[in-house]
Design a protein around this motif. Structure first.
Motif, PDB file in Angstrom:
ATOM      1  N   ARG A 131       0.819  -1.117   0.066  1.00  0.00           N
ATOM      2  CA  ARG A 131      -0.045   0.127  -0.129  1.00  0.00           C
ATOM      3  C   ARG A 131       0.795   1.134  -0.031  1.00  0.00           C
ATOM      4  O   ARG A 131       0.515   2.401  -0.540  1.00  0.00           O
ATOM      5  CB  ARG A 131      -0.752  -0.044   1.256  1.00  0.00           C
ATOM      6  N   GLU A 132       2.146   1.344   0.755  1.00  0.00           N
ATOM      7  CA  GLU A 132       2.862   2.286   0.805  1.00  0.00           C
ATOM      8  C   GLU A 132       3.719   2.381  -0.445  1.00  0.00           C
ATOM      9  O   GLU A 132       4.773   3.270  -0.283  1.00  0.00           O
ATOM     10  CB  GLU A 132       3.414   2.429   2.056  1.00  0.00           C
ATOM     11  N   GLY A 133       3.797   1.461  -1.234  1.00  0.00           N
ATOM     12  CA  GLY A 133       4.754   1.678  -2.535  1.00  0.00           C
ATOM     13  C   GLY A 133       6.010   1.348  -2.365  1.00  0.00           C
ATOM     14  O   GLY A 133       6.877   1.333  -3.155  1.00  0.00           O
ATOM     15  N   LEU A 134       6.404   0.629  -1.331  1.00  0.00           N
ATOM     16  CA  LEU A 134       8.010   0.204  -0.875  1.00  0.00           C
ATOM     17  C   LEU A 134       8.028  -1.188  -1.783  1.00  0.00           C
ATOM     18  O   LEU A 134       9.156  -1.534  -1.916  1.00  0.00           O
ATOM     19  CB  LEU A 134       7.936  -0.005   0.532  1.00  0.00           C
ATOM     20  N   LEU A 135       6.970  -1.930  -2.089  1.00  0.00           N
ATOM     21  CA  LEU A 135       7.141  -3.203  -3.058  1.00  0.00           C
ATOM     22  C   LEU A 135       6.108  -3.206  -4.191  1.00  0.00           C
ATOM     23  O   LEU A 135       4.856  -3.026  -3.722  1.00  0.00           O
ATOM     24  CB  LEU A 135       7.171  -4.338  -2.160  1.00  0.00           C
ATOM     25  N   PRO A 339      14.531 -13.071  -6.225  1.00  0.00           N
ATOM     26  CA  PRO A 339      15.781 -11.999  -6.685  1.00  0.00           C
ATOM     27  C   PRO A 339      15.208 -10.717  -6.736  1.00  0.00           C
ATOM     28  O   PRO A 339      15.982  -9.821  -6.280  1.00  0.00           O
ATOM     29  CB  PRO A 339      15.971 -12.829  -7.811  1.00  0.00           C
ATOM     30  N   ALA A 340      14.092 -10.602  -7.151  1.00  0.00           N
ATOM     31  CA  ALA A 340      13.654  -9.014  -7.183  1.00  0.00           C
ATOM     32  C   ALA A 340      13.504  -8.466  -6.036  1.00  0.00           C
ATOM     33  O   ALA A 340      13.538  -7.086  -6.117  1.00  0.00           O
ATOM     34  CB  ALA A 340      12.188  -9.031  -8.049  1.00  0.00           C
ATOM     35  N   LEU A 341      13.203  -9.146  -4.949  1.00  0.00           N
ATOM     36  CA  LEU A 341      13.254  -8.312  -3.826  1.00  0.00           C
ATOM     37  C   LEU A 341      14.485  -7.752  -3.081  1.00  0.00           C
ATOM     38  O   LEU A 341      14.236  -6.580  -2.592  1.00  0.00           O
ATOM     39  CB  LEU A 341      12.799  -9.439  -2.597  1.00  0.00           C
ATOM     40  N   MET A 342      15.655  -8.024  -3.715  1.00  0.00           N
ATOM     41  CA  MET A 342      16.747  -7.560  -3.245  1.00  0.00           C
ATOM     42  C   MET A 342      16.820  -6.159  -3.587  1.00  0.00           C
ATOM     43  O   MET A 342      17.477  -5.306  -3.129  1.00  0.00           O
ATOM     44  CB  MET A 342      17.873  -8.258  -3.930  1.00  0.00           C
ATOM     45  N   ALA A 343      16.102  -5.668  -4.707  1.00  0.00           N
ATOM     46  CA  ALA A 343      16.321  -4.387  -5.118  1.00  0.00           C
ATOM     47  C   ALA A 343      15.502  -3.482  -4.212  1.00  0.00           C
ATOM     48  O   ALA A 343      15.754  -2.352  -4.366  1.00  0.00           O
ATOM     49  CB  ALA A 343      15.607  -4.353  -6.734  1.00  0.00           C
ATOM     50  N   PHE A 344      14.608  -3.822  -3.369  1.00  0.00           N
ATOM     51  CA  PHE A 344      14.112  -3.100  -2.898  1.00  0.00           C
ATOM     52  C   PHE A 344      14.148  -3.397  -1.117  1.00  0.00           C
ATOM     53  O   PHE A 344      13.649  -2.361  -0.531  1.00  0.00           O
ATOM     54  CB  PHE A 344      12.349  -3.308  -2.919  1.00  0.00           C
ATOM     55  N   LEU A 345      14.919  -4.091  -1.138  1.00  0.00           N
ATOM     56  CA  LEU A 345      15.560  -4.232   0.698  1.00  0.00           C
ATOM     57  C   LEU A 345      15.972  -2.990   1.293  1.00  0.00           C
ATOM     58  O   LEU A 345      15.624  -2.811   2.609  1.00  0.00           O
ATOM     59  CB  LEU A 345      16.359  -5.245   0.626  1.00  0.00           C
ATOM     60  N   PRO A 346      16.883  -2.219   0.536  1.00  0.00           N
ATOM     61  CA  PRO A 346      17.490  -1.015   1.479  1.00  0.00           C
ATOM     62  C   PRO A 346      16.579  -0.222   1.958  1.00  0.00           C
ATOM     63  O   PRO A 346      16.491   0.153   2.988  1.00  0.00           O
ATOM     64  CB  PRO A 346      18.375  -0.379   0.323  1.00  0.00           C
ATOM     65  N   ALA A 347      15.497   0.235   0.977  1.00  0.00           N
ATOM     66  CA  ALA A 347      14.295   0.996   1.511  1.00  0.00           C
ATOM     67  C   ALA A 347      13.502   0.577   2.411  1.00  0.00           C
ATOM     68  O   ALA A 347      13.167   1.028   3.377  1.00  0.00           O
ATOM     69  CB  ALA A 347      13.553   1.620   0.131  1.00  0.00           C
TER      70      ALA A 347
END
Length: 850
Positions: A131-135, A339-347
């Motif tokens: 909902r918050e656009g983080l993923l 694997p795609a989750l890695m792109a968003f883990l820092p945020a």
């Protein structure tokens, strides 16, 4: 063109063993600094290795590889390829890490594990990240690892993950990067244990001198964590390890961990849901299961709720929802491996934990975002392309290595369905010393680290599993793709204390008992058929040996009058075609001598000797957690005969076949002796013995029916051959000297209960075993298997040897044939009665339907 190498400084004499070691420039080397100086924490280890010298190290490494083969340590290149199982290859040199570096890595990995737990909690709960656009929602709802059935499942102990692993690579600047997360059922911990056992024995002095951290405390925490998760019986809960079975790629490791941790290894068919509980199906009834340590895929847990599930336990997810059983890791945890989750883990880390990600992921771009796709297309040759969702097991595509046509096809796929792909940076992996025939060489490495949670803490295994390869691209493919593995030594900065998984007597109280009816019926079934396979192979090998002894003797065909009858016995066993018997001995002997090795060593023929050997190997693999290490080593030796069979079959060498048969008979006897001396007298042992006794009795019936069916002027050599095949010649001669008569032979082989080869001995043993099987004590009537074995025992005990050895006017031993026919008909009935009552998983192997 050769890569530039680091100029290694002049090393002291005690380090000359690695004087020729030349790591490539521009890459981090685990042993040498960029200035070519040995890193301080390697000094002590290298001193011990130099004391050994290259010849001794090479010898110990060969011994270690032999031990791995004898212990049956294997892995599979694919999850459904038994034929692709290969010996585990371990390198002679471990990877060394300092305690301070390991401490920092452990803390960073614990943070990552907590983060992935929170991600899973959110995605299977409130879904605020979406909902918050983080993923992006596409990465969740379009992910094959996401199932709505997992939504709102309880988190036992407040956690969805209790076991986690990460694949790490060190870049040229010395920093570690995560190249893969394993959140479902991480494999490799069992291999790390085996590597440690072998390496510590191979390099005993170095292991002690370097103060290496022990692995046992990690597995103690795993045991304690699982015990605390039990919904009811926390003092001593029944914990099972759920395996995919022999067809699974991790079957060796499953059996190894189950034995090490002290858990019952089960497959989906061993469990059932009754009355809202998960139960283990055993010979003594249904027993409650508290915790399931699963080693299977998410979608293979419950065929009722998960479409496409071909195994699992019907209704299991309902029991998990009710909190009546705990599954570790929780169903749905594989979602965090994408694997795609890695792109968003820092945020996500900044949002959920309020801090930066301490151990970064390899740089990842999701092509579903326009800016990500643009970057990927512009830098295609520098990146590895992977599927964006699902479990991260795909090897990835290297565009730089593709043909122009394949590259254009890849670009078209990226443009057509960008959300299906991610691209990742190619990490220049560090190198570590690997021992080769030409000495130590710098090979690229990747490290798998393991963590377990207990309470609020995550604890890392002080070590791990390293894979090394001369080709760094190979290491990104899968856990099993590296050319070799290495042990990992974390060097402690204080003295090491010995720790065992066995608890102190002061810390525990147990009710003394004898193992009883808690044997899974599937295991009993496999042990039953293993016993039959061992005896069938033994009977075939002994008959073949008698034939080969005569074929390779100095005697002419006319001096071997028993040979036509022996060939008839071979034909009845299915070892050779009946034509060899029909054509007559004189004409067929040269042909038999030439073709016998190729016929009996043809695995495609169900009745052949080699087919029986393969059946032993297959069945032994299904119960590897139930037999001793020494027994498994004997099975490994038996496996080698299958390798030798190819050469013997192509050479059509009867003498070589005879040598193989002698060794095979000896090893089968060794296996039976180990089972008799080392296996506790539980139901598992009984079903193994029941299988053996039924098959040995059947073998004797077949041998006597095919050899002693009518009178013959050549009866004496035939009787001698039968005694030889039945391993009863010595007993007979001790009793009757050289006076060989039919009545005495039949007495010894049929009714003498002191002869372990006789039919009577087998039937008496069967009666004893059957009486000790679990049954309803309130029922007075005999069960079918009791009635059958009782009738057979009485039949044999009441036989009159004089009548049995009398021939009719046409020369036939009619009464003997009648008795043997009756036995031949009733023994299969006895086996079926036992299977129908106890072995509910029974599926008769092809080997025994002939």
């Amino acid at each position: 063109m050769n890569e530039p190498t680091i100029a290694v400084s002049k090393t002291p004499e005690r380090l000359k063993l690695f004087a020729s070691y030349r790591p490539a420039a521009g890459q981090y080397d685990e042993m040498f600094s960029a200035e070519g100086v040995v890193r301080p924490h390697w000094e002590e280890f290298l001193r011990h290795l130099n004391d050994l010298g290259p010849d001794e190290l090479q010898k110990r490494w060969r011994q270690a590889q032999r031990a791995i083969r004898e212990n049956g340590v294997t892995y599979s290149a694919s999850p459904d390829a038994d034929a692709n199982s290969r010996p585990w290859i371990m390198d002679a040199v471990p990877l060394l890490l300092t305690a301070s570096e390991w401490g920092s890595m452990s803390d960073a990995l614990a943070q990552r594990a907590r983060l992935l737990e929170l991600v899973l909690d959110d995605l299977y709960g409130s879904q605020k990240l979406l909902r918050e656009g983080l993923l992006p929602p596409d990465l969740v709802f379009g992910n094959s690892a996401f199932h709505r059935a997992f939504h709102d499942l309880p988190a036992p102990g407040g956690r969805r993950m209790h076991f986690y692993a990460a694949d790490l690579a060190r870049a040229a600047d010395g920093k570690w990067w995560v190249v893969g997360d394993r959140t479902r059922a991480a494999s490799g911990a069992g291999y790390a244990l085996e590597n440690r056992v072998i390496t510590s024995r191979m390099l005993t002095s170095a292991f002690r001198g370097c103060r290496v951290e022990r692995l046992a405390p990690f597995f103690i925490k795993l045991q304690e964590s699982l015990q605390e998760l039990a919904p009811q019986f926390k003092d001593n809960p029944r914990i099972v390890l759920l395996s995919a079975g022999p067809s699974g790629s991790n079957y060796f490791e499953d059996a190894y961990l189950a034995r090490y941790l002290g858990y019952t290894m089960v497959e989906g068919g061993d469990l059932a849901v009754r009355g809202g509980r998960t139960l283990l199906k055993t010979l003594g009834g249904l027993l409650p299961v508290e915790v399931i340590l699963r080693r299977t895929a998410d979608d293979g847990l419950d065929p009722v709720e998960l479409r496409g599930s071909t195994g699992g336990v019907s209704g299991l997810l309902d029991v998990i929802r009710d909190g009546k059983v705990v599954c570790v890791n929780s169903p749905g945890s594989a979602l965090a491996e994408s694997p795609a989750l890695m792109a968003f883990l820092p945020a996500i880390c900044r949002k959920l934990l309020g801090e930066e990600l301490r151990l970064p992921s390899v740089a990842t771009w999701w092509c579903g975002q326009p800016e990500g796709l643009k970057y990927v297309l512009e830098n295609l040759d520098k990146l590895v392309i992977r599927q964006a969702t699902g479990v991260n097991r795909n090897p990835g595509v290297h565009a730089a290595r593709m043909s122009q046509a394949a590259r254009e096809e890849l670009v078209a796929s990226l443009r057509a369905k960008p959300a299906d792909y991610v691209a990742q940076e190619q990490v220049i992996m560090s190198t570590a010393p690997a021992w080769t025939d030409s000495g130590p060489q710098p090979w690229h490495m990747i490290l798998r680290s393991f963590l377990v949670s207990r309470g609020d803490e995550w604890s890392a295994l002080p070590g791990g599993l390293v894979r090394v390869s001369a080709d760094p691209l190979v290491l990104t493919e899968s856990m099993r793709s590296g050319e070799r593995s290495q042990d990992v030594w974390v060097l402690a900065d204080k003295p090491i204390h010995e720790i065992s998984l066995l608890r102190s007597p002061d810390d525990q109280y147990v009710t003394l008992r004898r193992s009883g009816a808690d044997l899974p019926s599937r295991v009993a079934d496999n042990l039953f058929w293993l016993g039959r396979a061992v005896e069938r192979t033994d009977g075939a090998a002994r008959l073949l040996r008698a034939v080969c002894l005569r074929l390779t003797s100095e005697s002419e065909s006319a001096e071997l009058p028993e040979m036509p009858t022996l060939l008839r016995a071979l034909a009845e066993q299915g070892q050779i075609e009946p034509d060899f018997v029909i054509d007559g001995f004189q004409e067929s002997l040269p042909t038999v001598e030439v073709v016998l090795p190729s016929v009996v060593l043809d695995a495609s023929e169900p009745g052949s000797l080699l087919s029986a050997v393969y059946e032993i190997i297959r069945l032994a693999s299904t119960v590897r957690d139930r037999v001793s290490i020494d027994a498994r080593r004997v099975i490994h030796r038996i496996e080698q005969y299958a390798v030798q069979a190819t050469d013997i079959r192509s050479a059509t060498d009867t003498a070589e076949l005879l040598s193989l048969l002698n060794n095979l008979v000896l090893d089968l006897a060794t296996f039976s002796g180990l089972v008799g001396d080392c296996m506790t007298r539980t139901l598992g042992w009984r079903f193994l013995q029941i299988g053996r006794r039924i098959e040995r009795a059947a073998n004797m019936v077949t041998l006597l029916r095919s050899t002693l069916f009518r009178t013959s002027k050549h009866e004496r050599p035939m009787l001698e051959a039968v005694l030889e095949i039945a391993d009863s010649s010595m007993t007979y001669r001790n009793r009757y000297l050289s006076n060989i008569v039919l009545t005495a032979v039949l007495d010894l082989l049929i009714v003498d209960e002191t002869n372990p080869r006789s039919i009577a001995f087998q039937l008496a043993s069967l009666q004893d075993h059957i009486e000790r099987l679990p049954r309803d004590s309130t029922q007075a009537a005999l069960w079918p298997e009791q009635r059958i074995v009782l009738s057979l025992v009485n039949l044999v005990r009441l036989l009159d040897m004089t009548t049995l050895s009398e021939s009719t006017g046409d020369g036939e031993y009619r009464r003997l044939t009648e008795v043997l026919t009756q036995l031949d008909e009733q023994l299969p009935s006895l086996a079926r009665a036992i299977s129908n009552r106890y072995l509910i998983h029974a599926g008769i192997p092809r080997q025994f339907t002939q």
